[in-house]
Design a protein around this motif. Structure first.
Motif, PDB file in Angstrom:
ATOM      1  N   THR A 175      30.822  30.272  37.369  1.00  0.00           N
ATOM      2  CA  THR A 175      31.182  31.571  36.779  1.00  0.00           C
ATOM      3  C   THR A 175      32.668  31.697  36.484  1.00  0.00           C
ATOM      4  OG1 THR A 175      31.327  32.512  39.010  1.00  0.00           O
ATOM      5  CG2 THR A 175      29.244  32.780  37.834  1.00  0.00           C
ATOM      6  N   GLY A 176      33.494  30.838  37.063  1.00  0.00           N
ATOM      7  CA  GLY A 176      34.934  30.884  36.809  1.00  0.00           C
ATOM      8  C   GLY A 176      35.672  31.969  37.565  1.00  0.00           C
ATOM      9  N   ILE A 177      35.024  32.583  38.541  1.00  0.00           N
ATOM     10  CA  ILE A 177      35.694  33.668  39.283  1.00  0.00           C
ATOM     11  C   ILE A 177      36.613  33.137  40.379  1.00  0.00           C
ATOM     12  CG2 ILE A 177      33.835  35.300  38.824  1.00  0.00           C
ATOM     13  CD1 ILE A 177      32.776  34.769  41.616  1.00  0.00           C
ATOM     14  N   GLY A 178      36.709  31.815  40.501  1.00  0.00           N
ATOM     15  CA  GLY A 178      37.623  31.244  41.478  1.00  0.00           C
ATOM     16  C   GLY A 178      38.920  30.751  40.870  1.00  0.00           C
ATOM     17  N   GLU A 179      39.100  30.973  39.558  1.00  0.00           N
ATOM     18  CA  GLU A 179      40.325  30.529  38.891  1.00  0.00           C
ATOM     19  C   GLU A 179      41.518  31.391  39.333  1.00  0.00           C
ATOM     20  OE1 GLU A 179      40.488  27.890  37.053  1.00  0.00           O
ATOM     21  OE2 GLU A 179      38.326  27.519  37.184  1.00  0.00           O
ATOM     22  N   VAL A 180      42.683  30.788  39.362  1.00  0.00           N
ATOM     23  CA  VAL A 180      43.891  31.474  39.824  1.00  0.00           C
ATOM     24  C   VAL A 180      44.215  32.670  38.942  1.00  0.00           C
ATOM     25  CG1 VAL A 180      46.376  31.232  40.191  1.00  0.00           C
ATOM     26  CG2 VAL A 180      44.830  29.393  40.878  1.00  0.00           C
ATOM     27  N   PHE A 233      42.270  34.460  37.197  1.00  0.00           N
ATOM     28  CA  PHE A 233      41.286  35.526  37.363  1.00  0.00           C
ATOM     29  C   PHE A 233      41.523  36.310  38.651  1.00  0.00           C
ATOM     30  CE2 PHE A 233      37.284  37.141  39.030  1.00  0.00           C
ATOM     31  CZ  PHE A 233      36.794  37.862  37.953  1.00  0.00           C
ATOM     32  N   LEU A 234      41.928  35.626  39.707  1.00  0.00           N
ATOM     33  CA  LEU A 234      42.047  36.262  41.013  1.00  0.00           C
ATOM     34  C   LEU A 234      43.390  36.944  41.240  1.00  0.00           C
ATOM     35  CD1 LEU A 234      40.445  33.459  43.230  1.00  0.00           C
ATOM     36  CD2 LEU A 234      39.424  35.656  42.623  1.00  0.00           C
ATOM     37  N   THR A 235      44.447  36.433  40.604  1.00  0.00           N
ATOM     38  CA  THR A 235      45.794  36.950  40.875  1.00  0.00           C
ATOM     39  C   THR A 235      45.999  38.312  40.221  1.00  0.00           C
ATOM     40  OG1 THR A 235      46.611  34.679  40.972  1.00  0.00           O
ATOM     41  CG2 THR A 235      48.247  36.438  40.738  1.00  0.00           C
TER      42      THR A 235
END
Length: 535
Positions: free
Chosen positions: A333-338, A340-342
């Motif tokens: 899902t790509g929700i662990g990308e930097v 996305f999270l920052t």
């Protein structure tokens, strides 16, 4: 004379209600807090000139009024500064690094005082009717490193005694002008603070007014900047458990900070903080302060979904093997990308993430991939796992969804009942009573003393059980141990009954994900269309 000799006198002072007495040279009791001299005196035995003769001094005349009996002259923002200081100290006790208070929260608060034109600017809003001029040329400037070097030390005592000309070494000047006690008469009689009435009526566009709930938003912003191991849900739970000051936080103000009238509406809170409300306030404050991009949330950070999912899988007593599936969902899902999270408040397309909610959502997705959760497949798979476990008791047990549900429901219901009981028993009244004006102060304290006395009498009659000591806070609310039949631990159970081998990899037996409601909707639409054609 020595203060030890006055300890036997336990009456409250009629001026400030404190129990702190000293003795004058004449043997009279005086309050060390407000310096009020009472008519009571101590029986003194003089063994000097007149041995074995008791001398009793009788005080006569009017009581002397002191300049400090009305307390310090203080501003509303100083009250919030006290609350933030208490909350920062509480977080430090919970294991958060000291740099959160001394550096991060300190700078955020100074930045807020400047942006809201209450301090660190020319003509602060409370000193004149004119609008304040911020020191920097462009108030919306977002360069964090170019901000002026703001003064004050948050860890330092932010109030000095009225009439004191010098401050202790190492403590910088307070950001607000110190008024002499004689000038306190010019303050409004409607509030203990100098600007209580003005603060309540202030509605300047573009200014975020400070409130007690927003103090938690400041704390969470600081925790997020430091990437500490406390999520927003943990923070609110610690508040409700009493580990972080929030309800009646004003009762920890210094005795010299008199609080009444309009201050009651500003600092008194009569409801628990809500997750969504504090989250929105956090974003609102971050944008108002024009904060830069926060430190990156990488894979080794506690707030990364892979680590949070592992923590919550342990919390809800699910098998360890599910962690591989949650990591795959996060990657796909790509929700662990930097990026996305920052958190980046000043970005054009600012993305905000509820880290704890997102991790729980990933676990729900994995459960749905495994069991469909249509109130049918999960029970069918449970029957298969139950039969296997009965026949193969020495092998690694298969995960039984039905048994897990029963164990979790029992534990959650017990926890919920304790939570509801704790809320019902919570005493909202503070130990430090609030009153509408300084005139009502004596009456309010008198009533408070009567209430405390009645509570003691009733507790003696009821013979209530002693209060249990407050447990040290933990990030985990549930504790699962092996060998306890009532609280079975499922961490080591396998997923063999749910997965099937396909080539070199394993796939789920469940081939669906969404509930088959779409078929029902199509049938309903088709029947409705036929009905319309007939009509």
């Amino acid at each position: 004379m020595d203060l030890e000799e006055a300890k036997e006198f336990k009456e409250r002072c009629t001026q400030c209600a404190a129990v702190s007495w000293g003795l004058t040279d004449e043997g009279k009791y005086y309050c060390t807090s407000c310096h009020n001299v009472t008519e009571r005196s101590k029986e003194v035995i003089n063994t000097g000139a007149i041995p074995n003769t008791k001398i009793q001094a009788i005080s006569r005349g009017l009581k002397r009024k002191r300049k400090l009996e009305k307390g310090w002259d203080w501003y509303v923002c100083e009250g919030f500064q006290q609350i933030l200081y208490q909350q920062a100290e509480a977080l430090k006790t919970l294991g958060v690094g000291p740099e959160l208070k001394n550096e991060v929260l300190h700078n955020f608060w100074k930045r807020y005082l400047q942006k809201s034109k209450q301090a660190y600017c020319k003509n602060p809003v409370y000193t004149s009717g004119r609008k304040a001029t911020v020191l920097e040329d462009n108030p919306s400037h977002s360069d964090w490193d170019s901000e002026p070097d703001l003064l004050s030390d948050f860890s330092c005592r932010s109030f000095v005694e009225s009439g004191t000309d010098s401050q202790p070494d190492g403590c910088p000047q307070k950001p607000f002008p110190i008024s002499k006690a004689s000038q306190s008469e010019t303050a409004s009689i409607c509030s203990g603070s100098l600007d209580g009435v003005e603060y309540s009526l202030r509605k300047e566009k573009g200014i975020v007014k400070m409130t007690v709930p927003r103090t938690l938003a400041f704390c969470y912003l600081s925790l997020l900047w430091q990437r500490e191991t406390i999520t927003l849900s943990d923070l609110l739970r610690f508040v409700e458990e009493g580990h972080i000051p929030y309800i009646n936080a004003f009762q920890h103000f210094p005795e010299e900070m008199k609080l009444y009238g309009r201050d009651k509406g500003i600092f008194a809170i009569e409801s628990w903080p809500a997750y969504e409300d504090i989250y929105k306030k956090m974003i609102e404050i971050a944008k108002f302060l024009d904060l830069p991009r926060f430190p990156d949330i990488t894979e080794d950070c506690y707030l990364h979904p892979n680590i949070l999912c592992m923590k919550y899988l342990m919390e809800v007593n699910l098998p360890d093997e599910m962690n591989d599936l949650t990591c795959q969902v996060v990657k796909m899902t790509g929700i662990g990308e930097v990026d996305f999270l920052t958190f980046d408040p000043i970005a054009k397309m600012a993305k905000t993430v509820k880290y704890d909610v997102q991790a729980v959502a990933v676990i729900v997705v994995v459960l749905k991939l495994l069991f469909l959760l249509d109130d049918n497949l999960e029970w069918t798979l449970s029957n298969i796992a139950e039969k296997y476990n009965e026949k193969n008791k020495e092998d690694k047990p298969w995960f039984d969804f039905r048994k897990w549900y029963q164990v979790m429901k029992r534990s959650v219901d017990e926890k919920k009942q304790k939570w509801e009981e704790a809320r019902a028993k919570y005493l909202w009244k503070s130990e430090k009573p609030l009153y509408h004006s300084s005139i009502d102060r004596a009456v309010v304290y008198k009533r408070r003393e009567m209430v405390v006395s009645l509570q003691k009498q009733f507790s003696t009659l009821v013979d209530s059980a002693p209060t249990v000591e407050k447990k040290s806070p933990s990030s985990f609310q549930f504790n699962w141990t092996e060998g306890d039949s009532a609280r079975t631990c499922f961490h080591g159970h396998g997923l063999q009954g749910i997965l099937k081998k396909k080539g070199q990899s394993m796939t789920t037996k469940n081939s669906l994900y969404w509930l088959s409601t779409q078929k029902f909707c199509r049938r309903k639409r088709a029947s409705l269309g036929k009905k319309l054609l007939v009509e």
